[in-house]
Design a protein around this motif. Structure first.
Motif, PDB file in Angstrom:
ATOM      1  N   VAL A 373     -10.659   8.768 -20.816  1.00 13.47           N
ATOM      2  CA  VAL A 373     -11.595   9.790 -20.353  1.00 13.47           C
ATOM      3  C   VAL A 373     -10.835  10.757 -19.451  1.00 13.47           C
ATOM      4  O   VAL A 373     -10.235  10.355 -18.458  1.00 13.47           O
ATOM      5  CB  VAL A 373     -12.779   9.156 -19.585  1.00 13.47           C
ATOM      6  N   LEU A 374     -10.879  12.026 -19.820  1.00 15.90           N
ATOM      7  CA  LEU A 374     -10.217  13.064 -19.026  1.00 15.90           C
ATOM      8  C   LEU A 374     -11.244  14.139 -18.698  1.00 15.90           C
ATOM      9  O   LEU A 374     -11.823  14.749 -19.602  1.00 15.90           O
ATOM     10  CB  LEU A 374      -9.055  13.696 -19.783  1.00 15.90           C
ATOM     11  N   GLU A 375     -11.499  14.315 -17.411  1.00 17.52           N
ATOM     12  CA  GLU A 375     -12.445  15.355 -17.026  1.00 17.52           C
ATOM     13  C   GLU A 375     -11.912  16.704 -17.486  1.00 17.52           C
ATOM     14  O   GLU A 375     -10.747  17.041 -17.291  1.00 17.52           O
ATOM     15  CB  GLU A 375     -12.648  15.375 -15.510  1.00 17.52           C
ATOM     16  N   GLY A 376     -12.773  17.480 -18.108  1.00 19.97           N
ATOM     17  CA  GLY A 376     -12.381  18.775 -18.641  1.00 19.97           C
ATOM     18  C   GLY A 376     -12.194  18.758 -20.141  1.00 19.97           C
ATOM     19  O   GLY A 376     -12.095  19.825 -20.759  1.00 19.97           O
ATOM     20  N   ILE A 377     -12.142  17.568 -20.742  1.00 20.79           N
ATOM     21  CA  ILE A 377     -12.008  17.451 -22.190  1.00 20.79           C
ATOM     22  C   ILE A 377     -13.112  16.528 -22.698  1.00 20.79           C
ATOM     23  O   ILE A 377     -13.142  15.344 -22.328  1.00 20.79           O
ATOM     24  CB  ILE A 377     -10.633  16.878 -22.598  1.00 20.79           C
ATOM     25  N   PRO A 378     -14.045  17.031 -23.493  1.00 24.47           N
ATOM     26  CA  PRO A 378     -15.079  16.149 -24.050  1.00 24.47           C
ATOM     27  C   PRO A 378     -14.466  14.961 -24.766  1.00 24.47           C
ATOM     28  O   PRO A 378     -13.400  15.062 -25.382  1.00 24.47           O
ATOM     29  CB  PRO A 378     -15.836  17.070 -25.027  1.00 24.47           C
ATOM     30  N   ASN A 379     -15.152  13.816 -24.662  1.00 26.51           N
ATOM     31  CA  ASN A 379     -14.594  12.567 -25.196  1.00 26.51           C
ATOM     32  C   ASN A 379     -14.363  12.594 -26.704  1.00 26.51           C
ATOM     33  O   ASN A 379     -13.543  11.825 -27.218  1.00 26.51           O
ATOM     34  CB  ASN A 379     -15.516  11.395 -24.850  1.00 26.51           C
ATOM     35  N   ASP A 380     -15.087  13.463 -27.410  1.00 32.83           N
ATOM     36  CA  ASP A 380     -14.930  13.505 -28.862  1.00 32.83           C
ATOM     37  C   ASP A 380     -13.940  14.570 -29.319  1.00 32.83           C
ATOM     38  O   ASP A 380     -13.815  14.837 -30.510  1.00 32.83           O
ATOM     39  CB  ASP A 380     -16.289  13.736 -29.525  1.00 32.83           C
ATOM     40  N   GLU A 381     -13.225  15.193 -28.367  1.00 37.32           N
ATOM     41  CA  GLU A 381     -12.265  16.230 -28.726  1.00 37.32           C
ATOM     42  C   GLU A 381     -10.841  15.699 -28.647  1.00 37.32           C
ATOM     43  O   GLU A 381     -10.531  14.821 -27.842  1.00 37.32           O
ATOM     44  CB  GLU A 381     -12.412  17.462 -27.811  1.00 37.32           C
ATOM     45  N   PRO A 382      -9.930  16.242 -29.466  1.00 33.90           N
ATOM     46  CA  PRO A 382      -8.529  15.793 -29.431  1.00 33.90           C
ATOM     47  C   PRO A 382      -7.843  16.252 -28.149  1.00 33.90           C
ATOM     48  O   PRO A 382      -8.296  17.171 -27.455  1.00 33.90           O
ATOM     49  CB  PRO A 382      -7.924  16.460 -30.662  1.00 33.90           C
ATOM     50  N   LEU A 383      -6.720  15.624 -27.844  1.00 35.94           N
ATOM     51  CA  LEU A 383      -5.992  15.911 -26.615  1.00 35.94           C
ATOM     52  C   LEU A 383      -4.808  16.855 -26.818  1.00 35.94           C
ATOM     53  O   LEU A 383      -4.284  17.412 -25.843  1.00 35.94           O
ATOM     54  CB  LEU A 383      -5.479  14.595 -26.003  1.00 35.94           C
ATOM     55  N   GLU A 384      -4.395  17.037 -28.065  1.00 35.41           N
ATOM     56  CA  GLU A 384      -3.226  17.873 -28.319  1.00 35.41           C
ATOM     57  C   GLU A 384      -3.364  19.299 -27.763  1.00 35.41           C
ATOM     58  O   GLU A 384      -2.391  19.835 -27.188  1.00 35.41           O
ATOM     59  CB  GLU A 384      -2.917  17.945 -29.828  1.00 35.41           C
ATOM     60  N   PRO A 385      -4.534  19.960 -27.897  1.00 37.75           N
ATOM     61  CA  PRO A 385      -4.639  21.329 -27.369  1.00 37.75           C
ATOM     62  C   PRO A 385      -4.368  21.429 -25.873  1.00 37.75           C
ATOM     63  O   PRO A 385      -3.826  22.446 -25.412  1.00 37.75           O
ATOM     64  CB  PRO A 385      -6.085  21.724 -27.706  1.00 37.75           C
ATOM     65  N   ALA A 386      -4.714  20.405 -25.094  1.00 35.54           N
ATOM     66  CA  ALA A 386      -4.470  20.455 -23.650  1.00 35.54           C
ATOM     67  C   ALA A 386      -2.975  20.413 -23.345  1.00 35.54           C
ATOM     68  O   ALA A 386      -2.504  21.077 -22.403  1.00 35.54           O
ATOM     69  CB  ALA A 386      -5.188  19.300 -22.956  1.00 35.54           C
ATOM     70  N   ILE A 387      -2.223  19.654 -24.122  1.00 35.90           N
ATOM     71  CA  ILE A 387      -0.777  19.597 -23.919  1.00 35.90           C
ATOM     72  C   ILE A 387      -0.142  20.927 -24.333  1.00 35.90           C
ATOM     73  O   ILE A 387       0.764  21.442 -23.647  1.00 35.90           O
ATOM     74  CB  ILE A 387      -0.156  18.435 -24.714  1.00 35.90           C
ATOM     75  N   ILE A 388      -0.616  21.506 -25.435  1.00 34.21           N
ATOM     76  CA  ILE A 388      -0.117  22.815 -25.846  1.00 34.21           C
ATOM     77  C   ILE A 388      -0.403  23.844 -24.754  1.00 34.21           C
ATOM     78  O   ILE A 388       0.450  24.667 -24.416  1.00 34.21           O
ATOM     79  CB  ILE A 388      -0.763  23.248 -27.175  1.00 34.21           C
ATOM     80  N   GLU A 389      -1.600  23.783 -24.175  1.00 31.89           N
ATOM     81  CA  GLU A 389      -1.959  24.728 -23.118  1.00 31.89           C
ATOM     82  C   GLU A 389      -1.052  24.566 -21.900  1.00 31.89           C
ATOM     83  O   GLU A 389      -0.681  25.551 -21.254  1.00 31.89           O
ATOM     84  CB  GLU A 389      -3.418  24.537 -22.718  1.00 31.89           C
ATOM     85  N   PHE A 390      -0.662  23.342 -21.587  1.00 27.82           N
ATOM     86  CA  PHE A 390       0.263  23.148 -20.469  1.00 27.82           C
ATOM     87  C   PHE A 390       1.600  23.827 -20.754  1.00 27.82           C
ATOM     88  O   PHE A 390       2.172  24.481 -19.870  1.00 27.82           O
ATOM     89  CB  PHE A 390       0.479  21.662 -20.193  1.00 27.82           C
TER      90      PHE A 390
END
Length: 535
Positions: A373-390
């Motif tokens: 669970v990561l605040e700011g990312i809905p639980n049903d969404e992938p995590l790759e876009p957040a790393i790309i954004e970083f």
């Protein structure tokens, strides 16, 4: 941009012309009129226009039949006892004709008594700086170039030049000025712009065509025997770079950072002086890649937990800090505070003169996505876009320093991105190079069709690089592979190192980052490259 009241004598075009004429066709004692205004064909800048006035003057007054018209349209002129006067104050840039007209009662068209032709250019020239577009080395000559209005006189830190027909200008300064760089541009009309540009300076810089680097921990660098061994490798032509760890897997920072969270969390270890270290390496012509372990952070994690900032952390579905196999926690790579902390450390290092920022652990922690669970990312969404954004934010933050920008990525990310949340093509858009960690000892039997990767170091490096090259195809992103020179599962360490390097070179990759957590490299395993020659 500031409009200056600067009107050099050589471009001072505004004068006042006076003409005395008798009204044509007006017998019976009609009064003689005088016409005053800027010189014929005058070019008026902003200040000139504010001061300019056009007048029709008669000692016995100006007849009511006389009026002023600008390009055929009557203007609102002030009529006094002896003068008809128009002071526009504001006109768009362009060419104009002002006419004094007399309308006879029995005439279809007015009589033109006098005309003034003039042009207005009241817009200060814009200045755009095109070079330098990143950091410059303090104390060294710097080329300053940009664009402005064609023909404008440009002063850069006191050096004067003239913009070309395309508006381009360039000057060579003996060294970067301290503080803001002042550029003044004055166009043909006398309009002036005075802009301040801040040049980013770094103490020194080393550039290499191909990075041949070894991982160095803060404590190894601070230890004479280890440091001298690394320097000897550089002197012998084995390496031309060190991958110096700035922030390690324990969240510890090698120098005494001034970043507030580094101080508050107790992350500063102060093992080496960062600026002195970079200066010493650069003096020997050694490139410095600053390695930052980002989101695996056993210093920031407990600090956030103890202060009740659980949203800074990856959490379990029960709302507890996710530990997995990590010491305490894994930080939330989508949280603004966590992102800013890592970017601030990177920027501090860039200002100190590191040549590259090399990220590590910009990924999700091990474990199924549904358990994280990561605040700011809905639980049903992938995590790759957040790393790309970083990587995008990091590239944006670091671009002004002119540093290389790379990321250490898991070997499996090339064809299994969701397992580690590393989308290689997506990240490559914001990276100068990717550094896949493709250590032979870490692959299981049968990976990429290689029966025993650890016993077949050439074959596994060859196979994995083939996949990685497909991921960055069509981009400018280089592959600088992490190879290994370790005791882990080593059976013939020099041979294993040589075979990895050979496989990379057979893919026309002349670069490597060599990993040994103990920083005890096998010197006999490396081909030496004569100093001063790059492959």
């Amino acid at each position: 941009m500031t409009l200056l009241g600067v009107r050099p004598a050589r471009i001072r075009l505004l004068g006042v012309a006076t003409a005395a004429l008798v009204l044509a066709g007006c017998g019976g004692g009609e009064p003689a009129l005088e016409y005053k205004g800027p010189d014929e064909g005058a070019l008026l800048n902003g200040q000139d226009l504010a001061e300019a006035a056009w007048e029709v003057h008669g000692e016995e007054g100006v007849p009511e039949t006389v009026r002023l018209a600008l390009d055929g349209q009557d203007v609102d002129a002030d009529r006094g006892d002896t003068t008809l006067r128009w002071a526009p104050q504001d006109l768009d840039d362009g060419e104009y004709t002002l006419a004094a007209l007399r309308q006879a009662p029995d005439a279809d068209e007015p009589e033109v008594l006098h005309e003034w032709a003039f042009a207005v250019d009241a817009t200060p020239p814009e200045i755009e700086l095109t070079s330098p577009d990143s950091a410059v080395v303090a104390g060294e000559p710097v080329s300053v170039a940009g664009t402005t209005e064609p023909g404008a006189t440009v002063s850069v830190a006191g050096q004067e030049t003239t913009a070309g027909d395309d508006g381009g200008f360039a000057v060579e300064l003996p060294e970067a000025p301290e503080g803001d760089l002042e550029i003044v541009a004055v166009d043909a009309a006398g309009n002036a712009s005075d802009d301040q540009f801040t040049l980013v300076t770094v103490p020194s810089r080393v550039e290499v065509d191909h990075v041949r680097s070894v991982h160095v921990t803060p404590h190894a660098w601070a230890t004479d025997s280890f440091r001298e061994r690394i320097l000897q490798m550089a002197d012998d032509g084995i390496i031309n770079s060190v991958a110096l760890t700035l922030k390690d897997e324990g969240g510890r920072i090698g120098w005494n950072s001034e970043v507030e969270l580094a101080i508050a969390s107790g992350a500063n270890e102060g093992v080496y002086d960062l600026e002195a270290t970079i200066a010493a390496l650069h003096e020997r012509g050694i490139h410095v890649a600053g390695r930052i372990v980002a989101f695996r952070d056993p210093m920031l994690g407990p600090y956030a937990r103890d202060n009740g900032d659980l949203d800074w952390l990856v959490q379990t579905t029960d709302g507890e800090p996710y530990t997995g196999r990590y010491e305490c926690c894994f930080t939330n790579f989508s949280h603004p505070e966590v992102i800013e902390y890592n970017l601030a450390i990177a920027e501090e290092a860039a200002r100190a003169g590191v040549d590259d920022i090399l990220w590590d652990y910009i990924r999700k922690p091990d474990g199924p996505r549904e358990n994280l669970v990561l605040e700011g990312i809905p639980n049903d969404e992938p995590l790759e876009p957040a790393i790309i954004e970083f990587t995008r934010l990091a590239d944006e933050r670091l671009s002004r320093y002119g540093v290389g920008h790379g990321a250490s990525l898991y070997g499996i990310a090339a064809d299994r991105p969701t397992q580690i949340a590393q989308d290689v093509p997506g990240m490559s858009e914001y990276l100068d190079y990717v550094a896949p960690m493709i250590y032979p000892s870490h692959w299981g039997p049968g990976e990429y069709g290689v029966a025993d990767p650890n016993r077949q170091p050439y074959d596994i490096i060859d196979a994995t690089l083939e996949v990685w090259k497909e991921q960055v195809e069509g981009t400018d992103t280089r592959i600088v592979p992490w190879l290994e020179d370790t005791t882990y599962r080593a059976w013939d360490r020099p041979h294993q190192v040589r075979e990895q390097i050979r496989a990379a070179r057979d893919h026309d990759i002349q670069e490597f980052l060599m990993w040994d957590p103990s920083v005890r490299y096998t010197l006999e395993a490396y081909d030496t490259i004569p100093r001063g020659r790059e492959e």
